[in-house]
Write a protein that holds these residues in place. Structure first.
Motif, PDB file in Angstrom:
ATOM      1  N   LYS A 257      -6.232  22.002 -69.570  1.00 11.21           N
ATOM      2  CA  LYS A 257      -6.836  20.747 -69.118  1.00 11.21           C
ATOM      3  C   LYS A 257      -5.801  19.821 -68.483  1.00 11.21           C
ATOM      4  O   LYS A 257      -6.141  19.006 -67.623  1.00 11.21           O
ATOM      5  CB  LYS A 257      -7.536  20.039 -70.276  1.00 11.21           C
ATOM      6  CG  LYS A 257      -6.647  19.623 -71.418  1.00 11.21           C
ATOM      7  CD  LYS A 257      -7.457  18.955 -72.524  1.00 11.21           C
ATOM      8  CE  LYS A 257      -6.590  18.508 -73.681  1.00 11.21           C
ATOM      9  NZ  LYS A 257      -7.388  17.872 -74.759  1.00 11.21           N
ATOM     10  N   THR A 258      -4.537  19.948 -68.880  1.00 12.45           N
ATOM     11  CA  THR A 258      -3.484  19.115 -68.279  1.00 12.45           C
ATOM     12  C   THR A 258      -3.214  19.486 -66.830  1.00 12.45           C
ATOM     13  O   THR A 258      -2.645  18.702 -66.084  1.00 12.45           O
ATOM     14  CB  THR A 258      -2.178  19.254 -69.083  1.00 12.45           C
ATOM     15  OG1 THR A 258      -1.821  20.646 -69.168  1.00 12.45           O
ATOM     16  CG2 THR A 258      -2.343  18.690 -70.477  1.00 12.45           C
ATOM     17  N   LYS A 259      -3.638  20.684 -66.428  1.00 12.23           N
ATOM     18  CA  LYS A 259      -3.404  21.162 -65.070  1.00 12.23           C
ATOM     19  C   LYS A 259      -4.686  21.204 -64.243  1.00 12.23           C
ATOM     20  O   LYS A 259      -4.651  21.469 -63.042  1.00 12.23           O
ATOM     21  CB  LYS A 259      -2.781  22.566 -65.127  1.00 12.23           C
ATOM     22  CG  LYS A 259      -1.864  22.912 -63.975  1.00 12.23           C
ATOM     23  CD  LYS A 259      -1.144  24.218 -64.235  1.00 12.23           C
ATOM     24  CE  LYS A 259      -0.103  24.467 -63.161  1.00 12.23           C
ATOM     25  NZ  LYS A 259       0.651  25.719 -63.413  1.00 12.23           N
ATOM     26  N   SER A 260      -5.824  20.917 -64.895  1.00  9.64           N
ATOM     27  CA  SER A 260      -7.119  21.058 -64.224  1.00  9.64           C
ATOM     28  C   SER A 260      -7.272  20.106 -63.047  1.00  9.64           C
ATOM     29  O   SER A 260      -7.723  20.503 -61.968  1.00  9.64           O
ATOM     30  CB  SER A 260      -8.255  20.818 -65.230  1.00  9.64           C
ATOM     31  OG  SER A 260      -8.217  21.776 -66.259  1.00  9.64           O
ATOM     32  N   THR A 261      -6.890  18.842 -63.246  1.00  9.04           N
ATOM     33  CA  THR A 261      -7.027  17.852 -62.173  1.00  9.04           C
ATOM     34  C   THR A 261      -6.174  18.227 -60.975  1.00  9.04           C
ATOM     35  O   THR A 261      -6.604  18.109 -59.826  1.00  9.04           O
ATOM     36  CB  THR A 261      -6.622  16.454 -62.687  1.00  9.04           C
ATOM     37  OG1 THR A 261      -7.473  16.097 -63.768  1.00  9.04           O
ATOM     38  CG2 THR A 261      -6.753  15.419 -61.581  1.00  9.04           C
ATOM     39  N   LYS A 262      -4.961  18.711 -61.237  1.00 14.75           N
ATOM     40  CA  LYS A 262      -4.061  19.115 -60.162  1.00 14.75           C
ATOM     41  C   LYS A 262      -4.657  20.274 -59.365  1.00 14.75           C
ATOM     42  O   LYS A 262      -4.579  20.299 -58.129  1.00 14.75           O
ATOM     43  CB  LYS A 262      -2.702  19.505 -60.740  1.00 14.75           C
ATOM     44  CG  LYS A 262      -1.653  19.801 -59.692  1.00 14.75           C
ATOM     45  CD  LYS A 262      -0.311  20.092 -60.340  1.00 14.75           C
ATOM     46  CE  LYS A 262       0.755  20.389 -59.279  1.00 14.75           C
ATOM     47  NZ  LYS A 262       2.082  20.693 -59.902  1.00 14.75           N
ATOM     48  N   LEU A 263      -5.267  21.230 -60.076  1.00 15.45           N
ATOM     49  CA  LEU A 263      -5.897  22.370 -59.401  1.00 15.45           C
ATOM     50  C   LEU A 263      -7.059  21.924 -58.528  1.00 15.45           C
ATOM     51  O   LEU A 263      -7.181  22.337 -57.367  1.00 15.45           O
ATOM     52  CB  LEU A 263      -6.378  23.392 -60.429  1.00 15.45           C
ATOM     53  CG  LEU A 263      -7.238  24.545 -59.880  1.00 15.45           C
ATOM     54  CD1 LEU A 263      -6.462  25.352 -58.854  1.00 15.45           C
ATOM     55  CD2 LEU A 263      -7.734  25.436 -61.010  1.00 15.45           C
ATOM     56  N   LEU A 264      -7.925  21.060 -59.067  1.00 17.24           N
ATOM     57  CA  LEU A 264      -9.094  20.601 -58.303  1.00 17.24           C
ATOM     58  C   LEU A 264      -8.665  19.779 -57.095  1.00 17.24           C
ATOM     59  O   LEU A 264      -9.272  19.862 -56.022  1.00 17.24           O
ATOM     60  CB  LEU A 264     -10.011  19.783 -59.210  1.00 17.24           C
ATOM     61  CG  LEU A 264     -10.652  20.557 -60.369  1.00 17.24           C
ATOM     62  CD1 LEU A 264     -11.453  19.620 -61.254  1.00 17.24           C
ATOM     63  CD2 LEU A 264     -11.532  21.674 -59.844  1.00 17.24           C
ATOM     64  N   THR A 265      -7.602  18.984 -57.256  1.00 18.18           N
ATOM     65  CA  THR A 265      -7.068  18.218 -56.117  1.00 18.18           C
ATOM     66  C   THR A 265      -6.565  19.165 -55.044  1.00 18.18           C
ATOM     67  O   THR A 265      -6.807  18.965 -53.852  1.00 18.18           O
ATOM     68  CB  THR A 265      -5.929  17.308 -56.589  1.00 18.18           C
ATOM     69  OG1 THR A 265      -6.427  16.414 -57.590  1.00 18.18           O
ATOM     70  CG2 THR A 265      -5.379  16.481 -55.422  1.00 18.18           C
ATOM     71  N   TRP A 266      -5.870  20.204 -55.465  1.00 17.93           N
ATOM     72  CA  TRP A 266      -5.334  21.202 -54.518  1.00 17.93           C
ATOM     73  C   TRP A 266      -6.461  21.928 -53.794  1.00 17.93           C
ATOM     74  O   TRP A 266      -6.392  22.139 -52.577  1.00 17.93           O
ATOM     75  CB  TRP A 266      -4.475  22.197 -55.302  1.00 17.93           C
ATOM     76  CG  TRP A 266      -3.937  23.338 -54.498  1.00 17.93           C
ATOM     77  CD1 TRP A 266      -2.894  23.318 -53.619  1.00 17.93           C
ATOM     78  CD2 TRP A 266      -4.420  24.691 -54.500  1.00 17.93           C
ATOM     79  NE1 TRP A 266      -2.709  24.568 -53.085  1.00 17.93           N
ATOM     80  CE2 TRP A 266      -3.621  25.432 -53.612  1.00 17.93           C
ATOM     81  CE3 TRP A 266      -5.443  25.344 -55.181  1.00 17.93           C
ATOM     82  CZ2 TRP A 266      -3.821  26.791 -53.381  1.00 17.93           C
ATOM     83  CZ3 TRP A 266      -5.649  26.701 -54.958  1.00 17.93           C
ATOM     84  CH2 TRP A 266      -4.842  27.415 -54.076  1.00 17.93           C
ATOM     85  N   LEU A 267      -7.523  22.279 -54.507  1.00 20.25           N
ATOM     86  CA  LEU A 267      -8.652  22.969 -53.870  1.00 20.25           C
ATOM     87  C   LEU A 267      -9.339  22.077 -52.845  1.00 20.25           C
ATOM     88  O   LEU A 267      -9.791  22.555 -51.796  1.00 20.25           O
ATOM     89  CB  LEU A 267      -9.657  23.406 -54.934  1.00 20.25           C
ATOM     90  CG  LEU A 267      -9.237  24.576 -55.837  1.00 20.25           C
ATOM     91  CD1 LEU A 267     -10.227  24.759 -56.974  1.00 20.25           C
ATOM     92  CD2 LEU A 267      -9.121  25.863 -55.022  1.00 20.25           C
ATOM     93  N   ASN A 268      -9.432  20.783 -53.122  1.00 20.89           N
ATOM     94  CA  ASN A 268     -10.071  19.844 -52.191  1.00 20.89           C
ATOM     95  C   ASN A 268      -9.166  19.498 -51.011  1.00 20.89           C
ATOM     96  O   ASN A 268      -9.643  19.168 -49.924  1.00 20.89           O
ATOM     97  CB  ASN A 268     -10.459  18.555 -52.922  1.00 20.89           C
ATOM     98  CG  ASN A 268     -11.647  18.747 -53.832  1.00 20.89           C
ATOM     99  OD1 ASN A 268     -12.575  19.457 -53.487  1.00 20.89           O
ATOM    100  ND2 ASN A 268     -11.613  18.115 -54.986  1.00 20.89           N
ATOM    101  N   LYS A 269      -7.872  19.573 -51.237  1.00 16.83           N
ATOM    102  CA  LYS A 269      -6.919  19.102 -50.238  1.00 16.83           C
ATOM    103  C   LYS A 269      -6.669  20.124 -49.146  1.00 16.83           C
ATOM    104  O   LYS A 269      -6.582  19.794 -47.969  1.00 16.83           O
ATOM    105  CB  LYS A 269      -5.600  18.744 -50.951  1.00 16.83           C
ATOM    106  CG  LYS A 269      -4.509  18.233 -50.029  1.00 16.83           C
ATOM    107  CD  LYS A 269      -3.281  17.869 -50.836  1.00 16.83           C
ATOM    108  CE  LYS A 269      -2.136  17.428 -49.936  1.00 16.83           C
ATOM    109  NZ  LYS A 269      -0.917  17.115 -50.717  1.00 16.83           N
ATOM    110  N   TYR A 270      -6.538  21.389 -49.546  1.00 17.59           N
ATOM    111  CA  TYR A 270      -6.157  22.422 -48.566  1.00 17.59           C
ATOM    112  C   TYR A 270      -7.308  23.353 -48.274  1.00 17.59           C
ATOM    113  O   TYR A 270      -8.170  23.548 -49.100  1.00 17.59           O
ATOM    114  CB  TYR A 270      -4.952  23.225 -49.079  1.00 17.59           C
ATOM    115  CG  TYR A 270      -3.731  22.395 -49.312  1.00 17.59           C
ATOM    116  CD1 TYR A 270      -3.106  21.732 -48.254  1.00 17.59           C
ATOM    117  CD2 TYR A 270      -3.204  22.248 -50.593  1.00 17.59           C
ATOM    118  CE1 TYR A 270      -1.964  20.963 -48.458  1.00 17.59           C
ATOM    119  CE2 TYR A 270      -2.062  21.497 -50.805  1.00 17.59           C
ATOM    120  CZ  TYR A 270      -1.459  20.848 -49.734  1.00 17.59           C
ATOM    121  OH  TYR A 270      -0.338  20.087 -49.951  1.00 17.59           O
TER     122      TYR A 270
END
Length: 270
Positions: A257-270
């Motif tokens: 869960k500590t990495k979930s937001t970073k992953l979702l941001t990355w999926l939306n960004k690129y």
């Protein structure tokens, strides 16, 4: 413009509850035991909660829309004007209007209430505080995006082919054919989009230095996945993300869960 992801949960968990407590108790001459015997005390709390959290949801959606609509450089003035009117003044007027109606319903005259010399200043302070918080959060996210963009190496510096082993045979796999890298039984494997699996004698840390962070993401200590290989993300009860890859893995794959937001941001960004 792409939607910026920020962490504003702390505002709903801490700031708004504190405001509800303040607005219901500051300036009240009654003791807590006396307040608990007053029916109006409970309606005051309910009204404060409804107004505060309704305004909170409104602010959250408003600032997200403003961030998508106005650029920080070319449209900063327009952004601040809209934020002043829609994010500061309008919520104050609406909340005060609701409170005036509430006082009318419980038969309390405005002249006998503290609405203008106590409630109004507190609501204005809350509105100002929330505007400043969201400005800070979105500006910080914007600056971090710029910094990460500037720190990304040029695409020409990334490895385009990977030398792998298949028994005694040495093969060269183009980057476009890679689905993900996975560690199984302390051995690193390269898995292609066709599902072929090859030994690749490098650690995940070494691999991350060879590949584009726009195309690949390290999901956990065992897997680095290409963006196109991520089929689905499902949030679990523990707030981890369960990831479905293609080719599919025999066992469930989770992102903390500590990495979930970073992953979702990355999926939306690129």
């Amino acid at each position: 413009m792409e939607e910026t992801v920020i962490d504003d949960k702390w505002i709903f968990l801490f700031v708004y509850p504190l405001f509800v407590i303040f607005v219901c108790h500051v300036g009240n001459d009654n003791t807590l035991s006396q307040l608990l015997r007053l029916p109006s005390y409970y309606t005051d709390i309910v009204l404060a909660i409804i107004c505060t959290y309704t305004a909170g949801i409104y602010w959250k959606k408003l600032f997200a829309k403003l961030d998508k609509r106005f650029d920080w450089y070319s449209n900063l003035k327009q952004r601040l004007i809209y934020q002043l009117i829609l994010g500061f003044v309008l919520p104050i007027l609406v909340i005060i209007g609701i409170e005036v109606v509430y006082l009318f319903l419980i038969d309390i005259k405005l002249s006998e209430s503290a609405i203008f010399y106590l409630d109004l200043p507190m609501i204005a302070v809350l509105s100002l505080l929330i505007n400043i918080c969201y400005l800070f959060l979105y500006n910080r996210a914007h600056l971090m995006t710029l910094r990460n963009t500037n720190e990304l190496p040029s695409s020409s510096s990334f490895q385009e082919n990977f030398v792998v082993k298949l028994g005694t045979v040495i093969l060269k796999i183009p980057i476009d054919e890679v689905a993900y890298f996975i560690i199984q039984e302390k051995i690193t494997f390269l898995v292609t989009i066709e599902g072929k699996k090859y030994i690749y004698d490098f650690t995940l840390e070494q691999i991350m230095k060879k590949i584009s962070p726009k195309e690949f993401f390290q999901l956990n200590r065992q897997v680095i996945a290409r963006k196109n290989s991520i089929v689905k993300c499902k949030q679990t009860e523990t707030r981890r993300l369960e990831i479905t890859l293609t080719p599919n893995l025999p066992e469930p794959l989770f992102v903390a869960k500590t990495k979930s937001t970073k992953l979702l941001t990355w999926l939306n960004k690129y």
